[in-house]
Motif scaffolding. Structure first.
Motif, PDB file in Angstrom:
ATOM      1  N   LYS A 175     -39.401 -46.852 -17.960  1.00 34.09           N
ATOM      2  CA  LYS A 175     -38.044 -46.956 -17.445  1.00 34.09           C
ATOM      3  C   LYS A 175     -37.893 -47.993 -16.343  1.00 34.09           C
ATOM      4  O   LYS A 175     -36.864 -48.631 -16.228  1.00 34.09           O
ATOM      5  CB  LYS A 175     -37.592 -45.585 -16.906  1.00 34.09           C
ATOM      6  N   HIS A 176     -38.933 -48.102 -15.502  1.00 34.29           N
ATOM      7  CA  HIS A 176     -38.714 -48.887 -14.280  1.00 34.29           C
ATOM      8  C   HIS A 176     -39.597 -50.103 -14.114  1.00 34.29           C
ATOM      9  O   HIS A 176     -39.272 -50.978 -13.319  1.00 34.29           O
ATOM     10  CB  HIS A 176     -38.933 -48.007 -13.033  1.00 34.29           C
ATOM     11  N   ASN A 204     -42.167 -43.441 -16.378  1.00 38.54           N
ATOM     12  CA  ASN A 204     -41.715 -44.331 -15.302  1.00 38.54           C
ATOM     13  C   ASN A 204     -42.040 -45.787 -15.606  1.00 38.54           C
ATOM     14  O   ASN A 204     -41.246 -46.676 -15.313  1.00 38.54           O
ATOM     15  CB  ASN A 204     -42.348 -43.930 -13.969  1.00 38.54           C
ATOM     16  N   GLU A 256     -45.240 -38.362 -17.366  1.00 42.37           N
ATOM     17  CA  GLU A 256     -44.194 -38.796 -16.425  1.00 42.37           C
ATOM     18  C   GLU A 256     -44.522 -40.189 -15.885  1.00 42.37           C
ATOM     19  O   GLU A 256     -43.640 -41.046 -15.773  1.00 42.37           O
ATOM     20  CB  GLU A 256     -44.045 -37.771 -15.288  1.00 42.37           C
ATOM     21  N   GLY A 258     -39.156 -37.049 -11.091  1.00 43.45           N
ATOM     22  CA  GLY A 258     -40.481 -37.471 -11.548  1.00 43.45           C
ATOM     23  C   GLY A 258     -41.581 -37.445 -10.508  1.00 43.45           C
ATOM     24  O   GLY A 258     -42.569 -36.704 -10.666  1.00 43.45           O
TER      25      GLY A 258
HETATM   26 MG   LIG Z   1     -39.470 -40.650 -13.583  1.00 43.21          MG
END
Ligand SMILES: [Mg+2]
Ligand SMILES: Nc1ncnc2c1ncn2[C@@H]1O[C@H](COP(=O)(O)OP(=O)(O)OP(=O)(O)O)[C@@H](O)[C@H]1O
Length: 447
Positions: free
Chosen positions: A357-358, A354, A350, A400
């Motif tokens: 994704k971020h 992240n 996770e 998450g």
């Molecule tokens: Mg996440």
């Protein structure tokens, strides 16, 4: 000597003082000395032989002890049954007169399966890999609950692998592996020499190795059972997560489709097209998430470190983000309960998800070390960071961070996230190693 002096001096043997008398005495003396030295040499030889024999026996003992130690060490340092079995078979080939060795494992119904072979002619020994209860010499050994040793294999109809007999193997020993009164398998040892495996010392050694192997088999089975329970629970949790996530996405798709229909009906084609692009982006995002979850599932059945390595490989290929793995010395040797391994694996996944994704990071690192009796795992990136106190609202559900915390707490660990806008992000999990052992114990007891 006293006798000789007496002979030379004694009044009763005047004749010995003459020249031939002296010769006679000398001859007697030489004969006596020769006989004496022969006797002494023979004693010395015998002693020497005894010492050599003792030496041989000592070095044989030493070898036996070394073999037992090797198997014991393998049994206590590895939960992977194959490693232990291979170590045991290697030890047997090293210190006995056997040329081939094998391990059969028993199922609950009593059927035997050939699990491992070492030494000569593997194909011939693998001619049969399954034996019904009571079948063959291994089956017989289980039935009798005692070792069966045969020295004339060619003439023994109970042996069911003709290829082995044809290759000239004459001696076979089937030793049942027993744990708590139950046969967990059979150790099979074969030699070409008819006289092999006759010495009680060799048989004793085989029995010693057999005991260790039986313990290893029982351990591995317990471990599998615990792992099964942990994996089952994890599947349920994942199914829940995936279901929740998918339900949200499908809800979103549904409302978007309705909106698009309305836009089209009222002739607002361009706006409708924009919404379709939104829908497409959402679908792609979910697709990547699901693929990532599947990769994670595949990696988690391998044990933490091999699993992480595999996952990082896949992750790098899928996302073009290289993640450096830093493993401190000493972490490699730590044995963690399956439940703890699975949770750490999911937290790492996770955290990395992240990052993908971020973070928009250039670099990411996953570090494992031991610190004050706890295993610490850190996932760090040098990306854009965020304010953990004020999560961004996007209208999508966020699982998450919350799930990572819950997973850490479920294994008695602590979770921390350190981040600031523009400063990168660090996710830290600490699991006390003693606590990890307790989780495993409670699971083993079915609590
Ligand atoms: Mg996440
Ligand atoms: N490594 C990171 N770098 C930058 N921002 C992050 C990072 N990790 C988390 N965030 C921020 O924290 C928010 C919450 O993260 P969380 O993992 O809970 O949700 P998510 O990743 O958006 O959705 P989900 O994990 O449920 O698929 C993210 O939306 C993002 O804004």
């Amino acid at each position: 000597m006293a006798v000789v002096t007496y002979l030379l001096r004694g009044p009763a043997h005047e004749e010995l003082h003459t020249f031939p008398g002296y010769l006679y005495v000398l001859a007697v003396l030489t004969a006596a000395v020769t006989a004496f030295s022969l006797l002494v040499f023979r004693v010395i030889e015998r002693l020497e032989r005894q010492i050599l024999e003792q030496n041989d026996e000592l070095s044989q003992r030493n070898q036996e002890l070394a073999a037992l130690l090797a198997v014991g060490q393998a049994a206590s340092s590895s939960l992977h049954l194959a490693d232990v079995l291979d170590a045991a078979l290697r030890a047997i080939l090293n210190v006995t007169s056997a040329e081939a060795a094998e391990v059969w494992l028993a199922s609950e119904s009593g059927e035997l399966t050939l699990e491992r072979h070492a030494g000569e002619s593997p194909e011939a020994f693998r001619e049969r890999t399954r034996l019904a209860p009571g079948e063959g010499l291994p089956g017989l050994a289980v039935e009798r609950g005692a070792a069966v040793v045969v020295h004339d294999l060619a003439a023994d109809p109970r042996f069911v692998r003709p290829a082995v007999q044809e290759l000239g193997f004459r001696t076979f020993c089937a030793l049942p592996l027993r744990r708590r009164g139950e046969a967990v398998g059979v150790l099979g040892v074969a030699a070409r020499n008819r006289a092999a495996l006759t010495s009680p010392a060799e048989l004793r050694l085989l029995e010693g190795i057999g005991e260790q192997v039986a313990i290893a088999v029982e351990n591995a089975r317990l471990h599998e059972r615990v792992l099964d329970a942990a994996v089952l629970e994890e599947r349920e949790r994942l199914a829940r997560e995936l279901h929740d996530g998918l339900a949200q996405v499908l809800g979103f798709v549904n409302t978007q489709t309705l909106a698009i229909k309305k836009l089209l009906a009222s002739g607002r084609k361009e706006e409708a097209e924009d919404e379709v692009v939104n829908l497409e982006t959402a679908a792609r995002r979910v697709f990547t998430d699901v693929r990532e979850a599947i990769l994670g599932l595949r990696a988690s059945s391998r044990g933490l470190l091999p699993g992480l390595r595999k996952y990082l490989d896949d992750f790098a290929r899928m996302t073009d983000t290289a993640v450096e793995l830093q493993v401190e010395d000493g972490v490699e040797g730590i044995r963690l309960p399956p439940e703890v391994e699975i949770q750490l694996m999911r937290i790492a996944q996770e955290a990395l998800s992240n990052v993908r994704k971020h973070a928009q990071a250039a670099r990411a690192t996953l570090a494992l070390d031991v610190d004050g009796g706890a295993l610490r795992m850190e996932v760090t990136d040098d990306g854009q960071g965020f304010d953990p106190a004020r999560p961004v609202r996007t209208g999508w559900p966020r699982f998450g961070l919350q799930t990572m915390r819950e997973r850490a707490e479920a294994i008695g660990g602590a979770f921390e996230i350190v981040s600031r806008p523009g400063q990168g992000t660090k996710v830290v999990v600490r699991v006390p190693l003693q606590q990890a052992a307790k989780v495993s114990h409670a699971r083993a007891l079915g609590r």
